[in-house]
Enzyme design. Structure first.
Site, mmCIF file in Angstrom:
data_model
loop_
_atom_site.group_PDB
_atom_site.id
_atom_site.type_symbol
_atom_site.label_atom_id
_atom_site.label_comp_id
_atom_site.label_asym_id
_atom_site.label_seq_id
_atom_site.Cartn_x
_atom_site.Cartn_y
_atom_site.Cartn_z
ATOM 1 N N GLY A 163 0.801 -1.220 0.000
ATOM 2 C CA GLY A 163 0.000 0.000 0.000
ATOM 3 C C GLY A 163 0.832 1.267 0.000
ATOM 4 O O GLY A 163 2.032 1.247 -0.242
ATOM 5 N N TYR A 164 0.157 2.383 0.264
ATOM 6 C CA TYR A 164 0.727 3.724 0.141
ATOM 7 C C TYR A 164 1.331 3.859 -1.251
ATOM 8 O O TYR A 164 2.495 4.182 -1.437
ATOM 9 C CB TYR A 164 1.747 4.025 1.242
ATOM 10 C CG TYR A 164 1.715 5.496 1.617
ATOM 11 C CD1 TYR A 164 0.633 6.014 2.326
ATOM 12 C CD2 TYR A 164 2.722 6.371 1.233
ATOM 13 C CE1 TYR A 164 0.568 7.362 2.640
ATOM 14 C CE2 TYR A 164 2.658 7.723 1.533
ATOM 15 C CZ TYR A 164 1.590 8.209 2.236
ATOM 16 O OH TYR A 164 1.517 9.540 2.540
ATOM 17 N N HIS B 113 2.417 4.489 -5.134
ATOM 18 C CA HIS B 113 3.014 5.585 -5.912
ATOM 19 C C HIS B 113 3.181 5.102 -7.350
ATOM 20 O O HIS B 113 2.740 3.993 -7.696
ATOM 21 C CB HIS B 113 4.337 6.014 -5.285
ATOM 22 C CG HIS B 113 5.284 4.874 -5.017
ATOM 23 N ND1 HIS B 113 5.846 4.118 -6.013
ATOM 24 C CD2 HIS B 113 5.738 4.326 -3.850
ATOM 25 C CE1 HIS B 113 6.618 3.192 -5.494
ATOM 26 N NE2 HIS B 113 6.566 3.288 -4.176
ATOM 27 N N GLY C 299 5.583 3.867 -8.908
ATOM 28 C CA GLY C 299 6.269 2.584 -9.062
ATOM 29 C C GLY C 299 5.259 1.440 -9.046
ATOM 30 O O GLY C 299 5.228 0.593 -9.952
ATOM 31 N N HIS C 300 4.409 1.421 -8.008
ATOM 32 C CA HIS C 300 3.341 0.421 -7.946
ATOM 33 C C HIS C 300 2.426 0.535 -9.175
ATOM 34 O O HIS C 300 2.008 -0.461 -9.755
ATOM 35 C CB HIS C 300 2.474 0.628 -6.704
ATOM 36 C CG HIS C 300 3.210 0.573 -5.395
ATOM 37 N ND1 HIS C 300 3.471 1.680 -4.646
ATOM 38 C CD2 HIS C 300 3.721 -0.486 -4.700
ATOM 39 C CE1 HIS C 300 4.099 1.334 -3.534
ATOM 40 N NE2 HIS C 300 4.285 0.023 -3.543
ATOM 41 N N GLN D 69 7.125 -9.825 7.807
ATOM 42 C CA GLN D 69 8.366 -9.506 7.090
ATOM 43 C C GLN D 69 9.119 -8.343 7.729
ATOM 44 O O GLN D 69 10.153 -7.920 7.216
ATOM 45 C CB GLN D 69 8.096 -9.246 5.603
ATOM 46 C CG GLN D 69 7.383 -7.956 5.275
ATOM 47 C CD GLN D 69 7.038 -7.881 3.797
ATOM 48 O OE1 GLN D 69 6.212 -8.631 3.288
ATOM 49 N NE2 GLN D 69 7.690 -6.974 3.077
ATOM 50 N N ASP E 292 13.088 -3.814 -5.685
ATOM 51 C CA ASP E 292 13.434 -4.803 -4.659
ATOM 52 C C ASP E 292 14.044 -6.004 -5.381
ATOM 53 O O ASP E 292 13.420 -7.054 -5.509
ATOM 54 C CB ASP E 292 12.187 -5.196 -3.874
ATOM 55 C CG ASP E 292 11.567 -4.002 -3.180
ATOM 56 O OD1 ASP E 292 11.913 -3.728 -2.033
ATOM 57 O OD2 ASP E 292 10.745 -3.303 -3.809
ATOM 58 N N GLN F 27 14.313 -9.383 -3.682
ATOM 59 C CA GLN F 27 12.975 -9.976 -3.554
ATOM 60 C C GLN F 27 12.528 -10.615 -4.872
ATOM 61 O O GLN F 27 11.993 -11.731 -4.888
ATOM 62 C CB GLN F 27 11.987 -8.887 -3.139
ATOM 63 C CG GLN F 27 10.527 -9.305 -3.199
ATOM 64 C CD GLN F 27 9.624 -8.216 -2.647
ATOM 65 O OE1 GLN F 27 9.483 -8.109 -1.447
ATOM 66 N NE2 GLN F 27 9.029 -7.412 -3.506
#
Ligand code: AMP
Length: 281
Positions: free
Chosen positions: A31-32, A34, A36-37, A61, A150, A153
């Site tokens: 969430g939150y 931007h 990128g998401h 995590q 990431d 990840q």
């Protein structure tokens, strides 16, 4: 677009889509949101009939001294961004929907998770692999979208999917940056004005390192020194790591030949930021 909080509601919706023969993309997030998401969501919308965005700050995590309690949250803003980008469903569970009080089953990985962020965050990737596995089981997507921001990840998720024969495709997406080069991150909101300026040392250092490789430098230690030197010159910075590793194994390299990940984690004040570049040859 709808927002649901229970696993059963997600399953019912996905079942209905599957009955119509539709394909499903998943974008896991905390969430939150931007840009990128948003780039991940847009890619999923372009490549699948339906897109699910999960919006969940995954407690397992985070380490005991990390920012779980203060991690920024704004579901109304997230919903507006998802709707504007064409997502169909947001899965926004409470922690107790995802983790029963006696929850005790985890997905763990022997390799790839010990170095880079795993050094200072020893339980982080166990938490990531576990929640992402759960999301894959809940949504059963055809494709799932992860950012190269990431990078460790992304490598870990790709390996998990391969090792455990999970029936979906993992799509890696490029890093989206602010106009001045700072990689977009929900954690950038922690930075005050001076720190926001100081944070540019990550992208600046990496750009210098990348330019050195492109100019023919093959000694990984020298490239590392170029990156670290630029970051250390910034008084508000404190390096967690600057490393050059093999992009497939995440093992340290001596030479920049092959597919290389150059990754950094740097504290700017109290905020830990990460950034990287990948050169694939
Ligand atoms: P997070 O909400 O930080 O867990 O991130 C959710 C997904 O968005 C992860 O796959 C991230 O790699 C990706 N992501 C976060 N920031 C960026 C960015 N600046 N550019 C591209 N992808 C990003």
């Amino acid at each position: 677009m709808t927002i649901v909080k229970t696993i059963e509601e997600v399953r019912a919706q996905v079942r209905a889509w599957r009955a119509q023969g539709l394909t499903v993309g998943l974008v896991p997030t905390m969430g939150y949101l931007h840009e990128g998401h948003q780039s991940l969501i847009a890619r999923s919308v372009a490549e699948n009939d339906r897109t699910v965005v999960s919006d969940f700050v995954n407690p397992i995590q985070f380490g005991p001294t990390e920012d779980l309690a203060t991690y920024p949250r704004d579901i109304a803003r997230d919903a507006a961004l998802c709707e504007a980008t064409g997502a169909d469903l947001i899965f926004h569970p409470e922690a107790d929907e995802m983790y029963a009080p006696d929850f005790c089953t985890y997905v763990d990985m022997d390799r790839l998770t010990g170095g880079l962020c795993g050094k200072t965050r020893p339980t982080h990737f166990r938490g990531v692999c576990t929640v992402v596995s759960k999301l894959f089981h809940i949504v059963q997507p055809d494709r799932a979208y992860f950012g190269q921001k990431d990078a460790q990840q992304l490598a870990v998720i790709r390996r998990m999917v391969r090792d455990l024969n999970m029936p979906l495709e993992i799509i890696g997406c490029p890093i989206v940056r602010e106009a001045d080069g700072l990689a977009k991150s929900s954690r950038n909101t922690y930075l005050n004005e001076a720190e926001r300026q100081a944070a540019l040392c990550l992208s600046r250092g990496l750009a210098k390192g990348k330019a050195a490789v492109e100019a023919g430098e093959t000694d990984a230690a020298k490239v590392r020194a170029v990156i670290a030197g630029e970051i250390e010159a910034e008084p508000l910075s404190r390096i967690d790591y600057v490393e050059l590793v093999d992009w497939n194994t995440l093992e340290p390299v001596d030479s920049t030949e092959g597919s290389i990940l150059a990754a950094v984690a740097v504290y700017i004040g109290k905020t830990r930021l990460i950034d990287n570049f990948i050169i694939e040859r």
